[in-house]
Design a protein around this motif. Structure first.
Motif, PDB file in Angstrom:
ATOM      1  N   LYS A  23       2.264  -8.182  -6.156  1.00 34.20           N
ATOM      2  CA  LYS A  23       1.348  -9.326  -6.154  1.00 34.20           C
ATOM      3  C   LYS A  23       1.680 -10.265  -4.996  1.00 34.20           C
ATOM      4  O   LYS A  23       2.844 -10.460  -4.686  1.00 34.20           O
ATOM      5  N   GLY A  24       0.638 -10.842  -4.420  1.00 35.64           N
ATOM      6  CA  GLY A  24       0.850 -11.949  -3.491  1.00 35.64           C
ATOM      7  C   GLY A  24       1.222 -11.567  -2.078  1.00 35.64           C
ATOM      8  O   GLY A  24       1.430 -12.438  -1.258  1.00 35.64           O
ATOM      9  N   GLY A  25       1.345 -10.283  -1.784  1.00 31.78           N
ATOM     10  CA  GLY A  25       1.693  -9.872  -0.433  1.00 31.78           C
ATOM     11  C   GLY A  25       0.442  -9.514   0.363  1.00 31.78           C
ATOM     12  O   GLY A  25      -0.681  -9.663  -0.104  1.00 31.78           O
ATOM     13  N   ILE A  54      -6.823  -1.436  -6.083  1.00 38.12           N
ATOM     14  CA  ILE A  54      -5.462  -1.935  -5.949  1.00 38.12           C
ATOM     15  C   ILE A  54      -4.974  -2.478  -7.288  1.00 38.12           C
ATOM     16  O   ILE A  54      -5.673  -3.276  -7.924  1.00 38.12           O
ATOM     17  N   VAL A  55      -3.793  -2.047  -7.724  1.00 38.00           N
ATOM     18  CA  VAL A  55      -3.181  -2.609  -8.930  1.00 38.00           C
ATOM     19  C   VAL A  55      -1.859  -3.249  -8.511  1.00 38.00           C
ATOM     20  O   VAL A  55      -1.050  -2.605  -7.836  1.00 38.00           O
ATOM     21  N   THR A  56      -1.646  -4.514  -8.879  1.00 35.04           N
ATOM     22  CA  THR A  56      -0.458  -5.215  -8.390  1.00 35.04           C
ATOM     23  C   THR A  56       0.513  -5.552  -9.515  1.00 35.04           C
ATOM     24  O   THR A  56       0.113  -5.758 -10.648  1.00 35.04           O
ATOM     25  N   PHE A  57       1.798  -5.619  -9.151  1.00 38.80           N
ATOM     26  CA  PHE A  57       2.869  -5.906 -10.103  1.00 38.80           C
ATOM     27  C   PHE A  57       3.699  -7.082  -9.607  1.00 38.80           C
ATOM     28  O   PHE A  57       3.550  -7.525  -8.476  1.00 38.80           O
ATOM     29  N   GLU A  58       4.611  -7.542 -10.481  1.00 35.51           N
ATOM     30  CA  GLU A  58       5.414  -8.722 -10.147  1.00 35.51           C
ATOM     31  C   GLU A  58       6.398  -8.443  -9.016  1.00 35.51           C
ATOM     32  O   GLU A  58       6.693  -9.314  -8.220  1.00 35.51           O
ATOM     33  N   GLN A  86       8.711  -2.570  -9.360  1.00 34.86           N
ATOM     34  CA  GLN A  86       7.858  -2.168 -10.487  1.00 34.86           C
ATOM     35  C   GLN A  86       6.686  -1.328  -9.991  1.00 34.86           C
ATOM     36  O   GLN A  86       6.315  -0.336 -10.612  1.00 34.86           O
TER      37      GLN A  86
END
Lengths: 277, 246
Positions: free
Chosen positions: A148-150, A165-169, A173
């Motif tokens: 996330k957030g990049g 796109i699926v994002t993780f912390e 992960q």
């Protein structure tokens, strides 16, 4: 009595006005505190990560940041920040300087100032060989995993707009999810990707790093806007490291052929704080 | 005073650009946020559908005549309630599916497993809490009423259906609505496993635009309005169907 309290009020008022007028800049604050708080990711080998033996932060950006602290003559204090929170942490003054694998791009220039580019890398994609995917363009309609957030997700979408796109912390992960087959591709900057690839050990024969660079990513320190003196110190430190050959040595120490990352060679110099739009 | 106000505004403007309302009302970011809200509401609805019956079953287990069943119910409730929801999420997304055979895994992962894992985690977590509310509700009806009903010749089921449950229901519903409120807020935890619910979309919009205030204000208003609606429902129920003196 009355006169005295009035005098105190005027004095207090004058003091508050005065303090807002001649507000010391951040460099003065840092010198006064005797320490510079540096925001780092702390889980991103080899830029910044924790030495398992000493429990201290080590890495390429850590070494560069220490040089900046030394130049100012204060103690470096490292504070771990999350990818998505790093710019707000800097803007809100929780950290003085960001050494957090921060990509310097045009969009971010309105948010923060950047030091000289100290690493040039790019986003790449890793897939399982069993997926049969050999080129980035084949990711159309496929699930790709990242943090996330990049900038990684948007970079893929620029090349393959239909990818999901699926994002993780954390990046780890997302990488874990790739290994478990929860998506066909994992996106990260080249350096972290090579490091992740190395972590797979013998299992890395089942994985493939796609040849295409999604983009070119210059990494730089993040500095709060409107702090020219701090930026000057940061840039001077980096220029001196480059001139003395120390920058090259640091790169080889963390990224070179003998490191775990095994970058073939250094193809950039620390010289500019401009990026292509 | 006006001078002071001007300085403050200038400071705010120099820190963040002017609040941009329009991005919340239309355009791609609006669509992302609305899609997140819809998925959050879906998580809420689907979880409720599964959690309420499961809670009743667990409550009945805990009230059973047989020690083994009571024990089973107690283990379910304690094991789930004493572990943070965040752990449940990561466990059901990263942990459990790895134990499944490969074909099942592939079948699952080819679908929207981020949503499935979130629903499983939320259902179990919510059911454990609701089970205790259901159990308390049933126990709040004095047992002598059950005995009296049986003495009047009603069967076990008839006694439950005609005497105990109608009274228990009035006691149970308000705490269940309160658990629903918790569930609504808990859906936001699903963001950690990549479920594209409201918090996930808000964070995504923030990343794309750097407009934290706008993105999280939208999320706050959504959470707040649905929460207040649920609270309103609880208040209405309480007035419309007050608990009768037992």
């Amino acid at each position: 009595m009355r006169i005295r309290s009035q005098f105190l009020m005027v004095a207090a008022l004058a003091a508050s006005v005065f303090s807002t007028l001649v507000q010391a800049d951040q460099l003065d604050d840092i010198k006064k505190k005797g320490e510079i708080v540096i925001g780092v990711l702390g889980i991103d080998e080899p830029n910044s990560f924790v030495d398992p033996k000493t429990r201290e932060f080590i890495g390429y950006e850590i070494d560069l940041a220490k040089a900046v602290a030394q130049k100012i003559g204060v103690k470096p204090v490292f504070k771990q920040v999350a990818v998505a929170a790093r710019i707000p942490e800097l803007q809100q003054g929780h950290v003085d300087l960001l050494a957090a694998s921060l990509t310097h791009n045009k969009e971010r220039e309105s948010q923060v100032d950047f030091g000289l580019t100290h690493l040039v890398t790019g986003s790449k994609v890793i897939v399982k060989k069993s997926s049969g995917i050999n080129h980035v363009s084949e990711l159309a309609g496929k699930k790709a995993l990242t943090v996330k957030g990049g900038t990684q997700g948007p970079n893929l979408l620029r090349v393959v707009p239909t990818a999901e796109i699926v994002t993780f912390e954390t990046t780890q992960q997302a990488f874990q999810a790739l290994q478990q087959g929860k998506g066909v591709a994992y996106i990260n900057d080249e350096v972290s990707l090579l490091s992740d690839f190395a972590k797979l050990g013998a299992a890395n024969k089942d994985y493939l790093i796609l040849p295409e660079n999604l983009n070119v990513e210059p990494l730089a320190f993040g500095i709060r806007k409107g702090e020219p003196r701090l930026k000057a110190v940061v840039d001077d430190t980096l220029r001196e490291l480059e001139a003395s050959g120390q920058a090259e040595k640091l790169f080889l120490k963390w990224y070179g052929p003998d490191s775990r990352i095994k970058f073939p060679k250094r193809e950039f110099k620390i010289e500019s704080d401009r990026v292509a739009g | 005073m006006p001078g002071r106000l001007r300085v403050d505004n200038a400071t705010i403007h120099s820190l963040t650009p002017v609040f941009d309302f329009s991005m919340l009302l239309s355009g791609p970011y609006h669509h992302m946020l609305v899609a997140g809200l819809v998925l959050s509401l879906q998580l809420l609805a689907v979880t409720l559908v599964f959690a309420v019956p499961l809670a009743v079953v667990v409550a009945l287990l805990r009230l059973s005549h047989w020690a083994a069943l009571r024990w089973l119910g107690a283990v379910f409730v304690e094991a789930i309630r004493n572990v943070p929801l965040l752990v449940h999420m990561l466990f059901w997304y990263f942990g459990i599916p790895e134990l499944l055979p490969d074909p099942v895994k592939e079948w699952l992962y080819a679908r929207n497993f981020e949503v499935v894992a979130a629903i499983v985690a939320l259902t179990l977590y919510t059911a454990a809490y609701m089970a205790e509310d259901v159990r308390s509700g049933i126990r709040a009806v004095p047992h002598v009423q059950f005995e009296a009903a049986r003495a009047l010749g009603l069967s076990y089921l008839a006694a439950m259906q005609l005497v105990i449950l109608p009274q228990a229901l009035r006691i149970i519903v308000p705490p269940l609505i309160s658990q629903t409120l918790n569930l609504w807020k808990n859906t936001s935890i699903a963001t950690v496993i990549g479920t594209a619910e409201l918090m996930y979309q808000a964070a995504k919009v923030e990343t794309a635009t750097f407009r934290s205030v706008e993105a999280f204000l939208f999320a706050t208003v959504c959470y707040l309005s649905v929460s207040l609606a649920i609270t309103g429902l609880a208040t209405w129920f309480h007035h419309r169907y007050p608990v009768r003196a037992l």
